[in-house]
Structures are given as structure tokens and as C-alpha cells.
Design a protein around this motif. Structure first.
Motif, PDB file in Angstrom:
ATOM      1  N   ASP A 134       0.704  -0.915   0.007  1.00 11.60           N
ATOM      2  CA  ASP A 134       0.096  -0.155  -0.202  1.00 11.60           C
ATOM      3  C   ASP A 134       0.778   0.696   0.031  1.00 11.60           C
ATOM      4  O   ASP A 134       1.984   1.294  -0.102  1.00 11.60           O
ATOM      5  N   THR A 135       0.385   2.178  -0.442  1.00 11.03           N
ATOM      6  CA  THR A 135       0.879   3.837  -0.326  1.00 11.03           C
ATOM      7  C   THR A 135       1.680   3.973   0.992  1.00 11.03           C
ATOM      8  O   THR A 135       0.529   4.112   2.122  1.00 11.03           O
ATOM      9  N   GLY A 136       2.744   4.399   1.376  1.00  8.58           N
ATOM     10  CA  GLY A 136       3.199   4.481   2.460  1.00  8.58           C
ATOM     11  C   GLY A 136       3.499   3.522   3.536  1.00  8.58           C
ATOM     12  O   GLY A 136       4.330   3.687   4.297  1.00  8.58           O
ATOM     13  N   ILE A 137       3.656   2.179   2.658  1.00  8.74           N
ATOM     14  CA  ILE A 137       4.755   1.293   2.879  1.00  8.74           C
ATOM     15  C   ILE A 137       5.788   0.836   2.305  1.00  8.74           C
ATOM     16  O   ILE A 137       5.786   0.941   1.089  1.00  8.74           O
ATOM     17  N   LEU A 138       6.983   0.936   3.297  1.00 10.86           N
ATOM     18  CA  LEU A 138       8.416   0.394   2.416  1.00 10.86           C
ATOM     19  C   LEU A 138       8.511  -0.851   2.931  1.00 10.86           C
ATOM     20  O   LEU A 138       8.369  -1.384   4.597  1.00 10.86           O
TER      21      LEU A 138
END
Length: 396
Positions: free
Chosen positions: A49-53
Motif C-alpha cells: 500500500d501507499t506509505g509502506i516501505l
């Protein structure tokens, strides 16, 4: 506020920790905060997801579901993370995430917070029974105390877990903040379709367990319970939704005891669809674990209007204390089966508990718990004066 959460585990590895992280990320984001999450890379096909590194990671030999972030991979991310100018780091697990999180917080000169999710003292007894108990307790308490003292604040999901850390000698500012739930989605679900897909007739009296199928979950108790219940209610059926290291042994035990017609192992169910259907298909949610620091599935079941029978141990005790939507059982087959039987035989009682369950779940909302968390963050970053921090201490 800009927050970096770091965890050694997350979806697709299904767990209460992963559910807690997702709930708080959603709640904090809805309150206007930016929340990045650093996790191990689980391999191709998992679009984050967006924001997951995702940090490079390797498999853990004895636990194939898990991944271990590599030190070199994390070091390569350090510059990128530094450029994000975080206000605070929230460490979710005590392994690589803890060592890297405290290192990064020191380097960036920002506070680190630790969530203490798991009662490791109890878990170790299930997984390493050969390890002498006094040494096991001493080691876990020493490590826990060291890790809690390495951060600016500690978050626990229940009062029982706070008491345990205080008994270890932890004196870091500590707050009890349970994981909240977005109750509305669990009110939906197609129980009739779920039953039809599995060939479960309308006459069946369905008990549901959802969670990891692991030694610490105490699932053999449910096999004892269903064996007792089948003699007075032949139409009873136990559904076990989940997977884990104990599944094969439990399936074999169920077959040996001739329970194949009253026990079904379903594997993992999708929380966004089939699990919600399963909640609606059942009449009682049964939960035998005595090691849960909160028990997210209990909240999900309550939000679905499904009465709960569980053992009031650790975090589950907080939810069961009011008796709203639930009944407590002792950790023995006779009492547990008796509590289930009372509910199965009393339609009006089940309906009342279903109404109470939904009301209780609404009070444990994702928004309310996320607001408590951001308030705790703010006291540690200096955005609120320290006088606003109500540090909880043991009762006299």
C-alpha cells in the motif's frame, strides 16, 4: 504529525499485531497524520500500500511464514528515511524492528515509542517447554525491561499487560491503549451464502473460532468442548478459521477422536469478505486462548453482533468484564461447554447479547483509540506539556 512505524511482521502474515498496525494507521491517517510503515519484503506478488516501505529480508528457517529484515538492507534505507523528517518512531515488535528503530530514533534525535503486544513469558512455555522455566522467566523479563527502558514511552493493549510490565520493573511512561475497530464493515456479511458454500444446513448450530492455529491458542480445549456438546446437541458444528503450526496435529487429533463430522478446519479467511460472512453464519464465537494481550478477533465478533464465550485472561478480561455481549468461562471443558449450551438453548439471550455486542464494539472505536494514541505521541514530542501526560502506575 509524521510517524514512522516499524514492524518485523505484517500482512500477508496474518496476526493480531498486523491487524493492530493496520487499524492504528487507518485511524491516525483519518485524523490528518502521515504514517509510513517499514516491514520485511515478503516476496514478489505483494504490492505494498501507499506509505509502506519494504526492507530486504530473508526467511526464518523454523518459521517459514516469517521474514527477518537484513541489517544491510535497513542501512541502505537510512538516508531515505532521514529525508522524511519524522516526528516520532513507533516500534511494533521486539526483534530487528526494535534494534533498528531505537538506532534510527537516536540518529534522527526524535522519540521512539514501543508497543508491547505479546505476552512472551507465556508463549515461550508453549514453544520451548524444554527451556527451564526460571531461566525463561528471567531472560524474558530482563530483555523486556531493557527494551522498554530504551524508548520514550510504552503502549500496551490492556491493563493486565501493564501490570505485567510493572512487575518486571519497567518505569518508562506507559499507557493502556487498546486497538480500536472500525465496527461498521463487520455488521455486513452473508451468513446464508457462507453456509451454502460449505454445505452447512440451516439446522446446524455453529460455533466459530478465528485466529492463529498455534499451541498458545489452547484449541484442544475446543475439541473437548465440541465432544461434550455433540452428545446433547447432535447438530452442533465447530468451525476453525485460521492456520498455523498446530493445524496438522489438531486435524489428526480430531480424526482420532472421531470428530470429523463436527469439526471443520477452514484455513485463513479473507477479513474483507469471507471472514465477515463466517461471523454472520455462526451463533457463538468461542475463544479459548489465555495468552492474548487483547484479542482483536473478539472485537470483530462483537462488532458482527456475535455473542462471545471466552476465558477472561489477560487482555480478553477487559472485554469480558462487563458481560455485555459475552459470557466468561473457566478453562475447563465442563464449564466452557455449559456456557455455550446455555446460549445455544436460549434464543432470547443470544439476541440480547448480540445487541450488547454491537454497542460495546462501537465504544472501542478506531477513531477514539487513535485519538488517545496521538495524544500520547504529542506528550513525548513536546507538542503537549508533560503535565498532560497521565502516566499510569500500579494501583496501591
Amino acid at each position: 504529525m509524521r510517524i514512522l512505524m516499524i514492524s518485523d511482521t505484517y500482512f500477508p502474515r496474518v496476526s493480531g499485531v498486523a491487524s493492530s498496525i493496520r487499524s492504528f494507521r487507518m485511524g491516525l491517517t483519518r485524523l490528518g497524520n502521515e504514517v509510513d510503515l517499514l516491514i520485511p519484503a515478503y516476496g514478489p506478488g505483494e504490492a505494498p500500500d501507499t506509505g509502506i516501505l519494504q526492507a530486504p529480508a530473508r526467511r526464518v528457517f523454523f518459521y517459514p511464514e516469517e521474514r527477518l529484515m537484513t541489517p544491510l538492507g535497513l542501512m541502505r534505507l537510512r538516508r531515505r528515511l532521514g529525508q522524511r523528517r519524522y516526528d516520532l518512531i513507533h516500534i511494533q515488535t521486539p526483534f530487528v524492528a526494535h534494534s533498528y528503530g531505537t538506532h534510527l530514533a537516536h540518529r534522527l534525535e526524535i522519540p521512539a515509542v514501543l508497543s508491547y503486544h505479546t505476552y512472551f513469558e507465556a508463549y515461550m512455555g508453549h514453544y520451548y517447554p524444554w527451556f527451564p522455566a526460571p531461566l525463561r522467566r528471567s531472560l524474558i523479563r530482563r530483555i523486556s525491561r531493557h527494551q522498554c527502558h530504551a524508548v520514550a514511552g510504552v503502549i500496551v493493549p490492556s491493563r493486565a499487560m501493564a501490570e505485567i510490565l510493572w512487575s518486571y520493573g519497567v518505569n518508562t511512561p506507559l499507557q493502556v491503549i487498546p486497538t480500536g475497530i472500525d465496527a461498521a464493515p463487520f455488521a455486513s456479511g452473508d451468513g446464508a451464502a457462507f453456509r451454502a458454500n460449505l454445505g452447512i444446513g440451516p439446522e446446524k448450530r455453529v460455533l466459530l473460532y478465528a485466529g492463529r492455529v498455534a499451541p498458545e491458542k489452547n484449541i484442544p480445549l475446543l475439541l473437548d468442548v465440541i465432544e461434550r456438546l455433540r452428545h446433547v446437541l447432535p447438530e452442533v458444528l465447530l468451525l476453525l478459521a485460521g492456520d498455523g503450526p498446530a493445524r496438522a496435529a489438531l486435524e489428526a487429533q480430531s480424526a482420532r477422536r472421531g470428530l470429523g463430522d463436527v469439526v471443520r478446519f477452514l484455513g485463513y479467511l479473507d477479513r474483507e469478505s469471507t471472514l465477515r460472512d463466517a461471523y454472520q453464519a455462526a451463533e457463538i464465537f468461542v475463544f479459548p486462548s489465555q495468552t492474548e494481550t487483547q484479542g482483536m478477533v473478539l472485537l470483530e465478533a462483537l462488532a458482527a453482533g456475535l455473542p462471545v464465550v471466552a476465558i477472561p485472561a489477560l487482555g480478553a478480561a477487559d472485554l469480558l468484564a462487563s458481560r455485555q455481549g459475552s459470557r466468561s468461562a473457566r478453562p475447563d471443558p465442563a464449564d466452557f461447554s455449559e456456557q455455550c449450551l446455555r446460549l445455544l438453548r436460549d434464543h432470547e439471550l443470544r439476541e440480547r447479547l448480540a445487541r450488547e455486542a454491537r454497542e460495546l464494539a462501537r465504544r472501542w472505536s478506531q477513531e477514539a483509540m487513535s485519538q488517545r494514541l496521538i495524544h500520547f505521541y504529542a506528550t513525548l514530542t513536546g507538542d503537549l506539556p508533560i503535565s498532560h501526560l497521565r502516566v499510569q502506575q500500579p494501583s496501591a
